[in-house]
Design a protein around this motif. Structure first.
Motif, PDB file in Angstrom:
ATOM      1  N   ALA A  26       0.801  -1.231   0.000  1.00 59.65           N
ATOM      2  CA  ALA A  26       0.000   0.000   0.000  1.00 59.65           C
ATOM      3  C   ALA A  26       0.832   1.279   0.000  1.00 59.65           C
ATOM      4  N   VAL A  27       2.030   1.225   0.583  1.00 64.05           N
ATOM      5  CA  VAL A  27       2.792   2.462   0.799  1.00 64.05           C
ATOM      6  C   VAL A  27       3.981   2.576  -0.166  1.00 64.05           C
ATOM      7  N   ASN A  28       4.801   1.525  -0.235  1.00 65.28           N
ATOM      8  CA  ASN A  28       5.980   1.587  -1.103  1.00 65.28           C
ATOM      9  C   ASN A  28       5.625   1.589  -2.587  1.00 65.28           C
ATOM     10  N   GLY A  82      15.346  -3.153   9.124  1.00 65.57           N
ATOM     11  CA  GLY A  82      13.934  -3.067   8.772  1.00 65.57           C
ATOM     12  C   GLY A  82      13.222  -2.066   9.669  1.00 65.57           C
ATOM     13  N   LEU A  83      12.348  -1.254   9.074  1.00 68.16           N
ATOM     14  CA  LEU A  83      11.500  -0.308   9.832  1.00 68.16           C
ATOM     15  C   LEU A  83      10.215  -0.153   9.029  1.00 68.16           C
ATOM     16  N   PHE A  84       9.135  -0.651   9.567  1.00 70.61           N
ATOM     17  CA  PHE A  84       7.870  -0.640   8.836  1.00 70.61           C
ATOM     18  C   PHE A  84       6.740  -0.219   9.766  1.00 70.61           C
ATOM     19  N   VAL A  85       5.884   0.666   9.261  1.00 71.23           N
ATOM     20  CA  VAL A  85       4.733   1.135  10.047  1.00 71.23           C
ATOM     21  C   VAL A  85       3.452   0.707   9.328  1.00 71.23           C
ATOM     22  N   LEU A  90       0.241   5.791   9.650  1.00 71.78           N
ATOM     23  CA  LEU A  90       1.376   6.607   9.222  1.00 71.78           C
ATOM     24  C   LEU A  90       1.262   8.033   9.769  1.00 71.78           C
ATOM     25  N   ARG A  91       2.389   8.710   9.878  1.00 68.14           N
ATOM     26  CA  ARG A  91       2.491  10.119  10.282  1.00 68.14           C
ATOM     27  C   ARG A  91       1.874  10.379  11.657  1.00 68.14           C
ATOM     28  N   GLN A  92       2.027   9.387  12.558  1.00 72.79           N
ATOM     29  CA  GLN A  92       1.558   9.577  13.934  1.00 72.79           C
ATOM     30  C   GLN A  92       2.694   9.330  14.925  1.00 72.79           C
ATOM     31  N   GLY A  93       3.935   9.352  14.409  1.00 68.41           N
ATOM     32  CA  GLY A  93       5.075   9.224  15.303  1.00 68.41           C
ATOM     33  C   GLY A  93       5.484   7.803  15.648  1.00 68.41           C
ATOM     34  N   VAL A  94       4.910   6.809  14.983  1.00 66.68           N
ATOM     35  CA  VAL A  94       5.241   5.414  15.322  1.00 66.68           C
ATOM     36  C   VAL A  94       6.705   5.119  14.977  1.00 66.68           C
ATOM     37  N   ALA A  95       7.123   5.467  13.745  1.00 67.77           N
ATOM     38  CA  ALA A  95       8.518   5.198  13.347  1.00 67.77           C
ATOM     39  C   ALA A  95       9.479   5.997  14.213  1.00 67.77           C
ATOM     40  N   SER A  96       9.104   7.219  14.567  1.00 67.97           N
ATOM     41  CA  SER A  96       9.972   8.042  15.433  1.00 67.97           C
ATOM     42  C   SER A  96      10.203   7.346  16.770  1.00 67.97           C
ATOM     43  N   ALA A  97       9.149   6.784  17.345  1.00 66.96           N
ATOM     44  CA  ALA A  97       9.272   6.093  18.643  1.00 66.96           C
ATOM     45  C   ALA A  97      10.142   4.843  18.494  1.00 66.96           C
ATOM     46  N   ASP A 117      20.055   0.817   4.870  1.00 64.23           N
ATOM     47  CA  ASP A 117      19.718   0.979   3.446  1.00 64.23           C
ATOM     48  C   ASP A 117      18.253   1.351   3.451  1.00 64.23           C
ATOM     49  N   VAL A 118      17.899   2.514   2.941  1.00 66.50           N
ATOM     50  CA  VAL A 118      16.492   2.906   3.060  1.00 66.50           C
ATOM     51  C   VAL A 118      15.849   3.135   1.698  1.00 66.50           C
ATOM     52  N   SER A 119      14.560   2.874   1.666  1.00 65.88           N
ATOM     53  CA  SER A 119      13.797   2.992   0.422  1.00 65.88           C
ATOM     54  C   SER A 119      13.621   4.470   0.045  1.00 65.88           C
ATOM     55  N   ILE A 120      13.228   4.690  -1.194  1.00 65.70           N
ATOM     56  CA  ILE A 120      12.891   6.054  -1.634  1.00 65.70           C
ATOM     57  C   ILE A 120      11.768   6.588  -0.740  1.00 65.70           C
ATOM     58  N   THR A 121      10.827   5.707  -0.414  1.00 66.84           N
ATOM     59  CA  THR A 121       9.663   6.080   0.411  1.00 66.84           C
ATOM     60  C   THR A 121      10.087   6.581   1.787  1.00 66.84           C
ATOM     61  N   ALA A 122      11.115   5.931   2.345  1.00 70.72           N
ATOM     62  CA  ALA A 122      11.490   6.236   3.731  1.00 70.72           C
ATOM     63  C   ALA A 122      12.501   7.376   3.845  1.00 70.72           C
ATOM     64  N   LEU A 123      13.117   7.772   2.733  1.00 74.97           N
ATOM     65  CA  LEU A 123      14.186   8.773   2.814  1.00 74.97           C
ATOM     66  C   LEU A 123      13.771  10.075   3.527  1.00 74.97           C
ATOM     67  N   PRO A 124      12.596  10.642   3.219  1.00 69.36           N
ATOM     68  CA  PRO A 124      12.223  11.892   3.922  1.00 69.36           C
ATOM     69  C   PRO A 124      12.147  11.715   5.439  1.00 69.36           C
ATOM     70  N   PHE A 125      11.727  10.524   5.872  1.00 73.87           N
ATOM     71  CA  PHE A 125      11.680  10.254   7.313  1.00 73.87           C
ATOM     72  C   PHE A 125      13.094  10.308   7.896  1.00 73.87           C
ATOM     73  N   GLU A 127      15.761  11.733   6.667  1.00 68.82           N
ATOM     74  CA  GLU A 127      16.317  13.089   6.594  1.00 68.82           C
ATOM     75  C   GLU A 127      15.780  13.927   7.753  1.00 68.82           C
ATOM     76  N   ASN A 128      14.514  13.715   8.076  1.00 74.13           N
ATOM     77  CA  ASN A 128      13.925  14.420   9.217  1.00 74.13           C
ATOM     78  C   ASN A 128      14.639  14.066  10.528  1.00 74.13           C
ATOM     79  N   LYS A 129      15.242  12.866  10.565  1.00 72.55           N
ATOM     80  CA  LYS A 129      15.965  12.416  11.779  1.00 72.55           C
ATOM     81  C   LYS A 129      17.471  12.667  11.669  1.00 72.55           C
ATOM     82  N   TYR A 130      17.866  13.531  10.750  1.00 67.13           N
ATOM     83  CA  TYR A 130      19.267  13.972  10.607  1.00 67.13           C
ATOM     84  C   TYR A 130      20.221  12.860  10.140  1.00 67.13           C
TER      85      TYR A 130
END
Ligand SMILES: CC(C)(COP(=O)(O)OP(=O)(O)OC[C@H]1O[C@@H](n2cnc3c(N)ncnc32)[C@H](O)[C@@H]1OP(=O)(O)O)[C@@H](O)C(=O)NCCC(=O)NCCS
Length: 155
Positions: A26-28, A82-85, A90-97, A117-125, A127-130
């Motif tokens: 659904a997401v990737n 692996g990191l999957f929500v 999505l966008r409720q802070g689950v991956a951040s936690a 190694d991160v997907s194109i989908t996950a890159l903005p996340f 980058e947000n985490k520096y």
């Protein structure tokens, strides 16, 4: 959302693999083609590999009151493999936690940096985490080429 983070157990296997399959599908799907998604999602069927990951790696899940809403695991102590929500959370802070707990574990084990190694989908996340991009790469996986990024962060 009330989230609890805990280590995964074998009993979580069906929920983890269903979440993985649904999120990839659904997401990737926004960034990879239908054949790539089919191959990637089929990894959900590799039961023995998932059981091995749960048994041998630092593997955590995030749960709300009713279900597992995300998971993450480390390989070799410092490599986020692996990191999957869940697609509905999505966008409720689950991956951040999850990432906060993963990074703490890497520091506890005294590694100076975390890599993934991160997907194109996950890159903005990431980058947000520096995280910084080490390399944009084309990775061969089961006969298909997937574009992704090697990223790292000094802890
Ligand atoms: C990448 C992923 C794990 C992020 O999970 P998430 O729980 O939605 O992330 P968070 O809610 O913690 O996001 C934190 C911040 O990261 C950034 N971010 C996360 N997803 C983003 C997106 N799709 N686009 C742009 N920025 C994003 C935002 O700055 C976000 O903060 P905000 O929502 O307040 O703007 C999730 O989208 C996912 O599972 N993707 C598919 C699987 C995948 O590709 N995993 C990586 C495998 S290599």
């Amino acid at each position: 959302m009330d989230l609890a983070i805990r280590q995964a157990t074998e009993a979580d296997l069906p929920e983890i693999t269903a979440l993985f399959r649904n999120t990839v599908t659904a997401v990737n799907t926004k960034h990879y083609n239908a054949k790539q998604i089919e191959i990637w999602a089929s990894v959900a069927n590799e039961t023995s590999k998932w059981l091995e990951r749960i048994a041998e790696h630092y593997f955590i899940v995030a749960e709300n009151d009713t279900e597992i809403v995300g998971f993450a695991y480390l390989k070799n102590g410092y490599y986020l493999d692996g990191l999957f929500v869940h697609k509905d959370y999505l966008r409720q802070g689950v991956a951040s936690a999850l990432l906060r707990t993963i990074e703490s574990q890497v520091m506890v084990e005294d590694f100076p940096e975390i890599r993934s190694d991160v997907s194109i989908t996950a890159l903005p996340f990431f980058e947000n985490k520096y995280y910084e991009i080490v390399k944009k790469q084309k990775k061969n996986f089961k006969g298909m080429v997937f574009q992704n990024y090697i990223v790292k962060k000094t802890l």
